[in-house]
Design an enzyme around this catalytic site. Sequence first.
Site, PDB file in Angstrom:
ATOM      1  N   GLU A  84       0.831  -1.208   0.000  1.00  0.00           N
ATOM      2  CA  GLU A  84       0.000   0.000   0.000  1.00  0.00           C
ATOM      3  C   GLU A  84       0.870   1.265   0.000  1.00  0.00           C
ATOM      4  O   GLU A  84       0.556   2.243  -0.687  1.00  0.00           O
ATOM      5  CB  GLU A  84      -0.929  -0.005   1.223  1.00  0.00           C
ATOM      6  N   ASP A 104       3.737  -4.209  -5.870  1.00  0.00           N
ATOM      7  CA  ASP A 104       4.296  -5.494  -5.435  1.00  0.00           C
ATOM      8  C   ASP A 104       5.823  -5.453  -5.475  1.00  0.00           C
ATOM      9  O   ASP A 104       6.502  -5.908  -4.546  1.00  0.00           O
ATOM     10  CB  ASP A 104       3.799  -6.624  -6.342  1.00  0.00           C
TER      11      ASP A 104
END
Length: 409
Positions: A277, A358
């Site tokens: 995030e 990611d």
Amino acid sequence: MDQETIKYLLLFVVSFNFIFEKIINYLNVKKKMGPIPVTLQGFLDVDKLKESKAYQRAGYQFGLITGTFTFIITLILIGFGVFGWLDEWLRLYIQNPMLLTLAYFSIVFIGSDILSIPFDYYHTFKIENDFGFNNSTVKTFFLDKAKGYLLSIIIGGALLATLLWLILELGHDFWWIFWIVASLFMLLANLFYAGLILPLFNKLTPLEEGELKDAITSYANSVDFSLKNVFVMDGSKRSSKANAFFSGFGKRKKVVLFDTLIKQHTQEELVAVLAHEIGHYQKGHIKTGMLAGILQTGLMLYILSLFIFSEPLSLALGGNQMAIHLNIIAFSILFTPISMILGMGMNYLSRKNEFEADAFAKTTYSGPPLAKALKTLSVKTLSDINPHPLYVFINYSHPPLLKRLAKLE
């Protein structure tokens, strides 16, 4: 184009959208499961894979019923001129243009929502319940509806009234002024959603002091990310599904972790999820996503300005004279193919951003715990691990699980 041609064009667009969507959904649900991937062995067994496919089929069948119902109702409303009839009926009692349009959309909104309530109820208390996801109560369900009505009246009503006033005062030039208004609203909504809107539906509690908060703070400091607002949301109040998200900018940025996420994952996995995030924020994805949304809104409003005073559009929906509300409805239908294409572009950008987030988490923290968190999350939510590529291209805002794992591992 004359009104009859526009009417048939409206019916064609509605029919095309319905058929296209159902074909894509059919291709996806009929795609064979295949064997359990090596990377998911130990997380996913045959029974769980079959349950996942059953969940996809249940969603498909439910969507087919609701979509067909909506499709038939829409054809009737357009084909028999019901939209125009409602306009003429309201004109018997309301002469003020702004009040007329506000009343018109209020009736359409309420009518549409009343028709959807039985379907929403069935989905929540039958489908989600059968697969072990629903934690909501009947009281919570209807309270959410009431709160949603209240927000729609206050926020939606204010935006609609502003739009109508600008249209009536500025004519075709309304679009760029309302574009500024809509852009400011989008910015404020992002800034204050977690602080003002979300607490109306869920309880937000600051993450308590302890090992998890220390680990999160330590990681945030390691990537020079100022993070003071980490909250836990009682997502388990409605569903057993887990999630996490970012909201706001600058000092108002907040990280919200579902309580279900904390229960289902280890501390290392939770920090990895948070790293993902934070990656969105550090890579500027939130800002670019908002900018893309603002540009899309501007395009839509500009095209709307070209049709907002078109009499043939109103007549095509059964009206006897030009009506702003009828033209907005007609435009929303005709704009659907453009919206779908723009949506594909936004989904492509979103999938690209997910890969980047990611990679950020893998580089700055660790790949294996994020991969493990994704596996656990996917299995517990019965996600489709083998979706049809065309369905992914059109509908997925996140890359399929196996593609994310391939990059992480």
